[in-house]
Design a protein around this motif. Structure first.
Motif, PDB file in Angstrom:
ATOM      1  N   SER A   1       0.822  -1.210   0.000  1.00 25.46           N
ATOM      2  CA  SER A   1       0.000   0.000   0.000  1.00 25.46           C
ATOM      3  C   SER A   1       0.856   1.259   0.000  1.00 25.46           C
ATOM      4  N   VAL A   2       2.016   1.214   0.671  1.00 24.78           N
ATOM      5  CA  VAL A   2       2.922   2.371   0.657  1.00 24.78           C
ATOM      6  C   VAL A   2       3.415   2.616  -0.770  1.00 24.78           C
ATOM      7  N   GLU A   3       3.831   1.558  -1.451  1.00 23.26           N
ATOM      8  CA  GLU A   3       4.296   1.697  -2.823  1.00 23.26           C
ATOM      9  C   GLU A   3       3.200   2.287  -3.713  1.00 23.26           C
ATOM     10  N   GLU A   4       1.971   1.831  -3.541  1.00 20.04           N
ATOM     11  CA  GLU A   4       0.864   2.325  -4.358  1.00 20.04           C
ATOM     12  C   GLU A   4       0.593   3.805  -4.106  1.00 20.04           C
ATOM     13  N   GLN A   5       0.670   4.229  -2.844  1.00 23.61           N
ATOM     14  CA  GLN A   5       0.432   5.635  -2.534  1.00 23.61           C
ATOM     15  C   GLN A   5       1.500   6.534  -3.141  1.00 23.61           C
TER      16      GLN A   5
ATOM     17  N   ASN B   1       0.985   6.576  -6.980  1.00 26.92           N
ATOM     18  CA  ASN B   1      -0.212   7.303  -7.401  1.00 26.92           C
ATOM     19  C   ASN B   1      -0.209   8.780  -6.983  1.00 26.92           C
ATOM     20  N   TYR B   2       0.939   9.272  -6.514  1.00 25.88           N
ATOM     21  CA  TYR B   2       1.092  10.683  -6.130  1.00 25.88           C
ATOM     22  C   TYR B   2       0.190  11.078  -4.955  1.00 25.88           C
ATOM     23  N   GLU B   3      -0.185  10.109  -4.123  1.00 24.11           N
ATOM     24  CA  GLU B   3      -0.984  10.423  -2.946  1.00 24.11           C
ATOM     25  C   GLU B   3      -0.111  10.941  -1.811  1.00 24.11           C
ATOM     26  N   VAL B   4       1.170  10.607  -1.830  1.00 27.04           N
ATOM     27  CA  VAL B   4       2.113  11.066  -0.810  1.00 27.04           C
ATOM     28  C   VAL B   4       3.385  11.532  -1.499  1.00 27.04           C
ATOM     29  N   ASP B   5       4.216  12.266  -0.747  1.00 27.43           N
ATOM     30  CA  ASP B   5       5.475  12.765  -1.308  1.00 27.43           C
ATOM     31  C   ASP B   5       6.518  11.654  -1.414  1.00 27.43           C
ATOM     32  N   PHE B   6       6.570  10.792  -0.401  1.00 28.68           N
ATOM     33  CA  PHE B   6       7.504   9.666  -0.404  1.00 28.68           C
ATOM     34  C   PHE B   6       7.070   8.682   0.659  1.00 28.68           C
ATOM     35  N   GLY B   7       7.697   7.511   0.658  1.00 30.67           N
ATOM     36  CA  GLY B   7       7.323   6.484   1.620  1.00 30.67           C
ATOM     37  C   GLY B   7       8.535   5.846   2.275  1.00 30.67           C
ATOM     38  N   PHE B   8       8.281   5.120   3.348  1.00 31.31           N
ATOM     39  CA  PHE B   8       9.326   4.377   4.055  1.00 31.31           C
ATOM     40  C   PHE B   8       8.859   2.933   4.203  1.00 31.31           C
ATOM     41  N   VAL B   9       9.678   1.998   3.747  1.00 33.29           N
ATOM     42  CA  VAL B   9       9.334   0.589   3.829  1.00 33.29           C
ATOM     43  C   VAL B   9      10.542  -0.204   4.297  1.00 33.29           C
ATOM     44  N   VAL B  10      10.252  -1.311   4.968  1.00 32.69           N
ATOM     45  CA  VAL B  10      11.292  -2.257   5.370  1.00 32.69           C
ATOM     46  C   VAL B  10      11.031  -3.536   4.598  1.00 32.69           C
ATOM     47  N   GLN B  11      11.999  -3.960   3.796  1.00 33.44           N
ATOM     48  CA  GLN B  11      11.824  -5.153   2.984  1.00 33.44           C
ATOM     49  C   GLN B  11      13.186  -5.697   2.572  1.00 33.44           C
TER      50      GLN B  11
ATOM     51  N   LYS C   1      13.455  -7.223  -0.589  1.00 27.85           N
ATOM     52  CA  LYS C   1      13.447  -7.323  -2.042  1.00 27.85           C
ATOM     53  C   LYS C   1      12.895  -6.027  -2.609  1.00 27.85           C
ATOM     54  N   MET C   2      13.335  -5.685  -3.801  1.00 27.58           N
ATOM     55  CA  MET C   2      12.934  -4.425  -4.399  1.00 27.58           C
ATOM     56  C   MET C   2      11.511  -4.524  -4.924  1.00 27.58           C
ATOM     57  N   GLY C   3      10.853  -3.353  -5.039  1.00 23.53           N
ATOM     58  CA  GLY C   3       9.456  -3.321  -5.410  1.00 23.53           C
ATOM     59  C   GLY C   3       9.224  -2.881  -6.838  1.00 23.53           C
ATOM     60  N   HIS C   4       8.290  -1.962  -7.027  1.00 25.20           N
ATOM     61  CA  HIS C   4       7.793  -1.565  -8.332  1.00 25.20           C
ATOM     62  C   HIS C   4       8.902  -0.934  -9.191  1.00 25.20           C
ATOM     63  N   PRO C   5       8.954  -1.281 -10.491  1.00 25.68           N
ATOM     64  CA  PRO C   5      10.025  -0.748 -11.347  1.00 25.68           C
ATOM     65  C   PRO C   5       9.952   0.750 -11.592  1.00 25.68           C
ATOM     66  N   ASP C   6       8.794   1.375 -11.353  1.00 21.13           N
ATOM     67  CA  ASP C   6       8.674   2.818 -11.551  1.00 21.13           C
ATOM     68  C   ASP C   6       9.044   3.612 -10.299  1.00 21.13           C
ATOM     69  N   LEU C   7       9.446   2.906  -9.262  1.00 20.42           N
ATOM     70  CA  LEU C   7       9.818   3.564  -8.011  1.00 20.42           C
ATOM     71  C   LEU C   7      11.312   3.393  -7.743  1.00 20.42           C
TER      72      LEU C   7
ATOM     73  N   SER D   1      16.220  -4.262   5.185  1.00 18.33           N
ATOM     74  CA  SER D   1      16.713  -2.898   5.027  1.00 18.33           C
ATOM     75  C   SER D   1      15.559  -1.903   5.032  1.00 18.33           C
ATOM     76  N   LEU D   2      15.820  -0.743   5.635  1.00 18.04           N
ATOM     77  CA  LEU D   2      14.874   0.369   5.584  1.00 18.04           C
ATOM     78  C   LEU D   2      15.176   1.182   4.333  1.00 18.04           C
ATOM     79  N   PHE D   3      14.149   1.355   3.493  1.00 15.52           N
ATOM     80  CA  PHE D   3      14.295   2.097   2.249  1.00 15.52           C
ATOM     81  C   PHE D   3      13.418   3.343   2.255  1.00 15.52           C
ATOM     82  N   ILE D   4      13.935   4.411   1.654  1.00 18.73           N
ATOM     83  CA  ILE D   4      13.106   5.539   1.278  1.00 18.73           C
ATOM     84  C   ILE D   4      12.593   5.259  -0.127  1.00 18.73           C
ATOM     85  N   CYS D   5      11.297   5.353  -0.297  1.00 15.05           N
ATOM     86  CA  CYS D   5      10.653   5.042  -1.564  1.00 15.05           C
ATOM     87  C   CYS D   5      10.185   6.330  -2.239  1.00 15.05           C
TER      88      CYS D   5
END
Length: 294
Positions: A130-134, A137-147, A149-155, A267-271
């Motif tokens: 859900s963080v990646e989606e937000q 979709n320009y709902e937030v300025d940036f996100g923080f996730v702990v994972q 493996k890497m996520g969406h290719p547009d991020l 790892s903690l990532f800034i998205c």
């Protein structure tokens, strides 16, 4: 592409019907239908199919809806940022998964706010998906996730710190404070996290790496705090970030189970969006002050 028609289409798709979209946009139903047909003709693909009293998007329609929503989120963000710029105001919208929002961000946000009292913060909680989606979709300025493996290719994901994860049990558990092989955990009753949780992804990857059967499913809990509380009450074992269990271990409510030759961490990532050019001042501030919370 006709943006007016695209806006009508995204409302039809979002609201699930032509009538609802027409009412919201103060248009007649025939006008909405005509615009949808014009859009389909323009792109050369059918976007909507009838389904009972509602509608169903075709694969092309689903793709166009997702892209259209991103476009209009961006449009709204431009309007908002322009208004804030003209009014000399600033707002920061952040989406975060559970670990950063509970154990890393609060003290940094508080310090940044004290230094910049005019800035407004809006922070939402969600899982990694859900963080990646937000962010996407320009709902937030940036996100923080702990994972792990890497996520969406547009991020874009920038690692800023590694977080150790520990297996924990109640102090009365037979494995409390013991050093064991990963294989010995397969027969233990385990508290699993919900699907979409990065902790569940980590648990599965650890056991798959060692070609070892997953532990027995004792309970599945939605939420890290809830999982830890079940173990504190005396049932099962769970995998948790060190930040979340250090105090309970010190107080004798939990005990670690040490694993031979296994260094488990995420790892903690800034998205951020790859399309964003400028870095945000808050991100730079966080990097400079992260050691204060470690």
């Amino acid at each position: 592409m006709n943006l007016h028609a695209l806006r009508i289409f995204t409302n039809v798709a979002k609201l699930g019907g032509i009538t609802a979209a027409a009412n919201k946009m103060l248009l007649s139903q025939p006008a909405v239908t005509i615009q949808i047909r014009k859009l389909e003709s323009e792109i050369g693909a059918k976007l909507i199919e009838g389904k009972g009293r509602g509608i169903q998007l075709t694969p092309e329609g689903k793709f166009l809806y997702e892209q259209g929503m991103r476009l209009f989120y961006l449009e709204a963000q431009i309007d908002e940022r322009l208004g804030k710029f003209l009014a000399k105001e600033e707002k920061i919208h952040i989406a975060s998964s559970y670990i950063p929002i509970n154990y890393i961000l609060p003290s940094i946000i508080a310090a940044y706010k004290l230094a910049n009292p005019h800035i407004e913060f809006f922070v939402s909680l969600g899982n990694v998906k859900s963080v990646e989606e937000q962010v996407l979709n320009y709902e937030v300025d940036f996100g923080f996730v702990v994972q792990n493996k890497m996520g969406h290719p547009d991020l874009q994901f920038e690692k800023i710190v590694d977080i150790p994860f520990w297996f924990v049990v109640h102090p009365s558990h037979s494995l409390a404070n013991q050093t064991v092989s990963i294989y010995e955990l397969s027969n233990e009753d385990f508290i699993y996290r919900e699907r979409g949780s990065s902790t569940l992804d980590l648990l599965e990857s650890v056991f798959y790496t060692y070609n070892c059967p997953l532990p027995k499913l004792g309970l599945q809990m939605q939420g890290l705090h809830e999982s830890i509380k079940v173990v504190e009450a005396g049932y099962g074992m769970t995998l948790a970030p060190s930040y979340s269990v250090t105090e309970s271990i010190s107080n004798g409510k939990l005990a670690r189970v040490y694993i031979e030759r296994a260094n488990i961490q995420q790892s903690l990532f800034i998205c951020t969006r790859k399309s964003d050019i400028e870095g945000h001042p808050f991100i730079q501030y966080l990097k400079e002050n992260l050691n204060a919370v470690n």
